[in-house]
Design a protein around this motif. Structure first.
Motif, PDB file in Angstrom:
ATOM      1  N   SER A 172       0.826  -1.212   0.000  1.00  0.00           N
ATOM      2  CA  SER A 172       0.000   0.000   0.000  1.00  0.00           C
ATOM      3  C   SER A 172       0.859   1.260   0.000  1.00  0.00           C
ATOM      4  CB  SER A 172      -0.926  -0.004   1.224  1.00  0.00           C
ATOM      5  OG  SER A 172      -0.179  -0.134   2.436  1.00  0.00           O
ATOM      6  N   SER A 173       2.134   1.112  -0.341  1.00  0.00           N
ATOM      7  CA  SER A 173       3.064   2.242  -0.278  1.00  0.00           C
ATOM      8  C   SER A 173       2.633   3.407  -1.163  1.00  0.00           C
ATOM      9  CB  SER A 173       4.468   1.795  -0.680  1.00  0.00           C
ATOM     10  OG  SER A 173       4.977   0.834   0.205  1.00  0.00           O
ATOM     11  N   ILE A 174       1.992   3.118  -2.300  1.00  0.00           N
ATOM     12  CA  ILE A 174       1.650   4.191  -3.231  1.00  0.00           C
ATOM     13  C   ILE A 174       0.728   5.215  -2.572  1.00  0.00           C
ATOM     14  CG2 ILE A 174      -0.328   2.956  -4.240  1.00  0.00           C
ATOM     15  CD1 ILE A 174       0.541   4.155  -6.963  1.00  0.00           C
ATOM     16  N   TYR A 175      -0.152   4.762  -1.686  1.00  0.00           N
ATOM     17  CA  TYR A 175      -1.062   5.697  -1.020  1.00  0.00           C
ATOM     18  C   TYR A 175      -0.336   6.495   0.060  1.00  0.00           C
ATOM     19  CZ  TYR A 175      -4.871   3.203  -3.345  1.00  0.00           C
ATOM     20  OH  TYR A 175      -5.705   2.641  -4.277  1.00  0.00           O
ATOM     21  N   HIS A 176       0.560   5.856   0.781  1.00  0.00           N
ATOM     22  CA  HIS A 176       1.331   6.584   1.794  1.00  0.00           C
ATOM     23  C   HIS A 176       2.194   7.657   1.125  1.00  0.00           C
ATOM     24  CE1 HIS A 176       0.518   4.005   5.361  1.00  0.00           C
ATOM     25  NE2 HIS A 176       0.274   3.098   4.435  1.00  0.00           N
ATOM     26  N   LEU A 177       2.769   7.319  -0.025  1.00  0.00           N
ATOM     27  CA  LEU A 177       3.573   8.304  -0.757  1.00  0.00           C
ATOM     28  C   LEU A 177       2.688   9.413  -1.316  1.00  0.00           C
ATOM     29  CD1 LEU A 177       5.940   5.839  -2.644  1.00  0.00           C
ATOM     30  CD2 LEU A 177       6.601   7.418  -0.820  1.00  0.00           C
ATOM     31  N   ALA A 178       1.496   9.062  -1.770  1.00  0.00           N
ATOM     32  CA  ALA A 178       0.579  10.074  -2.297  1.00  0.00           C
ATOM     33  C   ALA A 178       0.183  11.077  -1.226  1.00  0.00           C
ATOM     34  CB  ALA A 178      -0.659   9.392  -2.868  1.00  0.00           C
ATOM     35  N   LEU A 179      -0.046  10.582  -0.004  1.00  0.00           N
ATOM     36  CA  LEU A 179      -0.358  11.496   1.092  1.00  0.00           C
ATOM     37  C   LEU A 179       0.854  12.350   1.454  1.00  0.00           C
ATOM     38  CD1 LEU A 179      -2.471   9.196   3.453  1.00  0.00           C
ATOM     39  CD2 LEU A 179      -3.298  10.937   1.861  1.00  0.00           C
ATOM     40  N   LEU A 180       2.036  11.745   1.415  1.00  0.00           N
ATOM     41  CA  LEU A 180       3.250  12.468   1.760  1.00  0.00           C
ATOM     42  C   LEU A 180       3.538  13.592   0.773  1.00  0.00           C
ATOM     43  CD1 LEU A 180       5.837  12.702   3.515  1.00  0.00           C
ATOM     44  CD2 LEU A 180       6.889  11.010   1.980  1.00  0.00           C
ATOM     45  N   PHE A 181       3.327  13.299  -0.532  1.00  0.00           N
ATOM     46  CA  PHE A 181       3.686  14.269  -1.572  1.00  0.00           C
ATOM     47  C   PHE A 181       2.481  14.989  -2.167  1.00  0.00           C
ATOM     48  CE2 PHE A 181       7.275  11.166  -1.866  1.00  0.00           C
ATOM     49  CZ  PHE A 181       8.290  12.044  -1.502  1.00  0.00           C
ATOM     50  N   ASP A 182       1.285  14.746  -1.617  1.00  0.00           N
ATOM     51  CA  ASP A 182       0.061  15.411  -2.077  1.00  0.00           C
ATOM     52  C   ASP A 182      -0.152  15.209  -3.571  1.00  0.00           C
ATOM     53  OD1 ASP A 182      -2.269  16.870  -1.922  1.00  0.00           O
ATOM     54  OD2 ASP A 182      -1.273  18.807  -2.203  1.00  0.00           O
ATOM     55  N   ARG A 183      -0.291  13.940  -3.964  1.00  0.00           N
ATOM     56  CA  ARG A 183      -0.513  13.592  -5.370  1.00  0.00           C
ATOM     57  C   ARG A 183      -1.736  12.674  -5.480  1.00  0.00           C
ATOM     58  NH1 ARG A 183       2.628  17.096  -5.947  1.00  0.00           N
ATOM     59  NH2 ARG A 183       4.583  17.153  -7.108  1.00  0.00           N
ATOM     60  N   PRO A 184      -2.521  12.797  -6.547  1.00  0.00           N
ATOM     61  CA  PRO A 184      -3.610  11.841  -6.770  1.00  0.00           C
ATOM     62  C   PRO A 184      -3.060  10.485  -7.199  1.00  0.00           C
ATOM     63  CG  PRO A 184      -3.429  13.339  -8.626  1.00  0.00           C
ATOM     64  CD  PRO A 184      -2.462  13.837  -7.588  1.00  0.00           C
ATOM     65  N   VAL A 185      -3.849   9.436  -6.972  1.00  0.00           N
ATOM     66  CA  VAL A 185      -3.486   8.070  -7.362  1.00  0.00           C
ATOM     67  C   VAL A 185      -4.539   7.548  -8.326  1.00  0.00           C
ATOM     68  CG1 VAL A 185      -3.174   5.689  -6.578  1.00  0.00           C
ATOM     69  CG2 VAL A 185      -2.332   7.582  -5.173  1.00  0.00           C
ATOM     70  N   ILE A 186      -4.089   6.934  -9.406  1.00  0.00           N
ATOM     71  CA  ILE A 186      -5.002   6.279 -10.334  1.00  0.00           C
ATOM     72  C   ILE A 186      -4.358   4.971 -10.785  1.00  0.00           C
ATOM     73  CG2 ILE A 186      -4.150   7.390 -12.446  1.00  0.00           C
ATOM     74  CD1 ILE A 186      -7.149   7.675 -13.251  1.00  0.00           C
ATOM     75  N   PHE A 187      -5.149   3.919 -10.898  1.00  0.00           N
ATOM     76  CA  PHE A 187      -4.635   2.618 -11.303  1.00  0.00           C
ATOM     77  C   PHE A 187      -5.014   2.333 -12.750  1.00  0.00           C
ATOM     78  CE2 PHE A 187      -3.797   2.056  -6.905  1.00  0.00           C
ATOM     79  CZ  PHE A 187      -2.824   1.065  -6.825  1.00  0.00           C
ATOM     80  N   CYS A 188      -4.076   1.747 -13.484  1.00  0.00           N
ATOM     81  CA  CYS A 188      -4.294   1.394 -14.883  1.00  0.00           C
ATOM     82  C   CYS A 188      -3.775  -0.020 -15.121  1.00  0.00           C
ATOM     83  CB  CYS A 188      -3.564   2.345 -15.828  1.00  0.00           C
ATOM     84  SG  CYS A 188      -3.876   4.093 -15.567  1.00  0.00           S
ATOM     85  N   VAL A 189      -4.504  -0.789 -15.893  1.00  0.00           N
ATOM     86  CA  VAL A 189      -4.003  -2.078 -16.375  1.00  0.00           C
ATOM     87  C   VAL A 189      -4.199  -2.128 -17.882  1.00  0.00           C
ATOM     88  CG1 VAL A 189      -4.356  -3.339 -14.224  1.00  0.00           C
ATOM     89  CG2 VAL A 189      -6.203  -3.252 -15.900  1.00  0.00           C
ATOM     90  N   GLY A 190      -3.331  -2.868 -18.556  1.00  0.00           N
ATOM     91  CA  GLY A 190      -3.376  -2.959 -20.005  1.00  0.00           C
ATOM     92  C   GLY A 190      -3.732  -4.360 -20.465  1.00  0.00           C
ATOM     93  N   VAL A 191      -4.782  -4.470 -21.248  1.00  0.00           N
ATOM     94  CA  VAL A 191      -5.216  -5.748 -21.819  1.00  0.00           C
ATOM     95  C   VAL A 191      -4.855  -5.755 -23.298  1.00  0.00           C
ATOM     96  CG1 VAL A 191      -7.231  -7.190 -22.310  1.00  0.00           C
ATOM     97  CG2 VAL A 191      -7.077  -5.950 -20.148  1.00  0.00           C
ATOM     98  N   PRO A 192      -4.312  -6.851 -23.834  1.00  0.00           N
ATOM     99  CA  PRO A 192      -3.987  -6.883 -25.264  1.00  0.00           C
ATOM    100  C   PRO A 192      -5.200  -6.573 -26.128  1.00  0.00           C
ATOM    101  CG  PRO A 192      -3.068  -8.797 -24.141  1.00  0.00           C
ATOM    102  CD  PRO A 192      -3.959  -8.110 -23.151  1.00  0.00           C
ATOM    103  N   GLY A 193      -4.999  -5.729 -27.146  1.00  0.00           N
ATOM    104  CA  GLY A 193      -6.086  -5.378 -28.044  1.00  0.00           C
ATOM    105  C   GLY A 193      -6.315  -6.434 -29.105  1.00  0.00           C
ATOM    106  N   GLU A 194      -7.267  -6.167 -29.994  1.00  0.00           N
ATOM    107  CA  GLU A 194      -7.577  -7.104 -31.063  1.00  0.00           C
ATOM    108  C   GLU A 194      -6.461  -7.165 -32.093  1.00  0.00           C
ATOM    109  OE1 GLU A 194     -11.332  -6.061 -32.699  1.00  0.00           O
ATOM    110  OE2 GLU A 194     -12.457  -6.479 -30.851  1.00  0.00           O
TER     111      GLU A 194
END
Length: 305
Positions: free
Chosen positions: A217-239
Motif C-alpha cells: 500500500s506504499s503508493i497511497y502513503h507516498l501520495a499522502l506524503l507528496f500530495d498527489r492523486p493516485v489512479i490505477f491502470c491495467v493494459g489488456v492486449p487489443g484485437e
C-alpha cells in the motif's frame, strides 16, 4: 539482491532477449508465434517451481485444478508479452486505447498535465503503461522497478524513451526515498507496480481471489506524503498486434479536511475497488496474471501470527 549479495535474475539465459528480438525481426508473426508456443511448452516443462506457482494461481482463479493446456497458455501469454515489450524497446510503435466504460478519471487527469501516481500490476500489458503515458500523452514518468540481473527489456526501453521515461531501481532501498523525492520535485509522475510485496514496508490485507491477501500500500502513503492523486491502470492486449487497451480506475485524492488515518481508510476502500475490477478481469482472462511466484500471502487467522 539475494542473501549472497547476487542480483536477482529473470528465468532464462542472458542472451534470450536478443534471440527473441532478432527472431521477431526475421520471421512473420504467424510463424514466429508457433516457435514461441514451443518455447513456452519447453519452459513449462523445465521450470518446475514456476509451473507449480502457475498451477496454484490458476486453481485459485478458475476454482478448480487447471489443465496442462491452461498452464501452457499461462507460460505462452507471458512469452508473447515479453516479445511485445522487446518490440516496443526496438522502436515498434505501441498503440494505446481506453476501454469503454473503464476510463475513469484517466482522461481528465492526463489532460490536466498535473503530476500523479500511477499504480498498476503484473497483468497483461500493464508494464507498457508507463511508455504509453510518455509516448501518447507526453508525460514524464518515473517507473519504480526491481533491477534484475538480465532486465535487458527495461533497460532498452529506458534508452529508447529516455525523454519520457526514467527508471528508479529499488534494489537499493536505502536510496529509494531520496530518488522519489527527486522525481516528485522535478514535476514528474510516478508509476508503481502494486502486486508484489518485496521491497515495501507498507502493506495491508484485501479481498482477492477468495481470501484476505497481503498487498503493498506504499503508493497511497507516498501520495499522502507528496500530495498527489493516485489512479490505477491495467493494459489488456487489443484485437490487433501492438495495441493495448487501458482500463483505468477512478482517481483517489486525499481530502485535506480529513486526518491521515481517515484518508488511509479511504485509500484502503479505493484499492479494494481496484482489486475487485482486477479480479473480474482475471476471471475473464486468467492467463494474463503474469506472476510465476507464490500468490500474495493470506491473512493469519485469529490467534495465529
Amino acid at each position: 539482491m539475494n542473501a549472497q549479495g547476487q542480483r536477482m535474475r529473470n528465468p532464462g539465459p542472458s542472451w534470450g532477449f536478443a534471440v527473441l528480438q532478432g527472431t521477431d525481426r526475421l520471421l512473420p508473426w504467424p510463424v514466429y508465434r508457433v516457435l514461441v508456443g514451443i518455447g513456452a511448452a519447453a519452459a513449462a516443462a523445465c521450470m518446475p517451481v514456476q509451473r507449480r506457482h502457475s498451477r496454484d494461481y490458476l486453481a485459485a482463479a478458475l476454482g478448480r485444478r487447471p489443465t496442462a493446456l491452461e498452464i501452457w497458455r499461462h507460460f505462452y501469454t507471458y512469452a508473447v508479452f515479453l516479445v511485445a515489450k522487446l518490440r516496443a524497446a526496438g522502436g515498434v510503435p505501441q498503440r494505446g486505447r481506453l476501454a469503454a466504460g473503464h476510463a475513469g478519471d484517466f482522461e481528465a487527469l492526463v489532460g490536466s498535465g498535473k503530476p500523479a501516481f500511477f499504480g498498476t500490476f503484473h497483468f497483461g500489458q500493464s508494464d507498457l503503461i508507463g511508455y504509453l503515458l510518455g509516448q501518447h500523452f507526453n508525460r514524464k514518468v518515473f517507473m519504480v522497478r526491481l533491477q534484475m540481473g538480465n532486465a535487458a527489456d527495461t533497460a532498452k526501453m529506458e534508452r529508447m524513451f529516455g525523454q519520457w521515461i526514467t527508471v528508479i531501481w529499488v534494489d537499493r532501498p536505502e536510496n529509494m526515498l531520496f530518488a522519489l523525492k527527486e522525481a516528485v520535485a522535478s514535476g514528474g509522475s510516478l508509476a508503481m507496480q502494486c502486486d508484489r510485496i518485496e521491497f515495501t514496508s507498507k502493506t495491508d490485507y484485501f479481498d482477492f481471489l477468495g481470501a484476505r491477501r497481503k498487498f503493498p500500500s506504499s503508493i497511497y502513503h507516498l501520495a499522502l506524503l507528496f500530495d498527489r492523486p493516485v489512479i490505477f491502470c491495467v493494459g489488456v492486449p487489443g484485437e490487433e498486434r501492438d495495441e493495448t487497451v487501458i482500463h483505468a480506475s477512478p482517481a483517489f485524492t486525499a481530502d485535506p479536511a480529513l486526518g491521515r488515518a481517515a484518508n488511509l481508510l479511504r485509500a484502503h476502500e479505493h484499492f479494494q475497488a481496484v482489486l475487485a475490477h482486477l479480479e473480474n478481469l482475471i476471471r475473464q482472462h486468467p492467463e494474463l496474471w503474469l506472476n510465476f511466484l507464490p500468490l500474495n500471502p493470506v491473512a493469519p487467522r485469529d490467534g495465529e501470527r
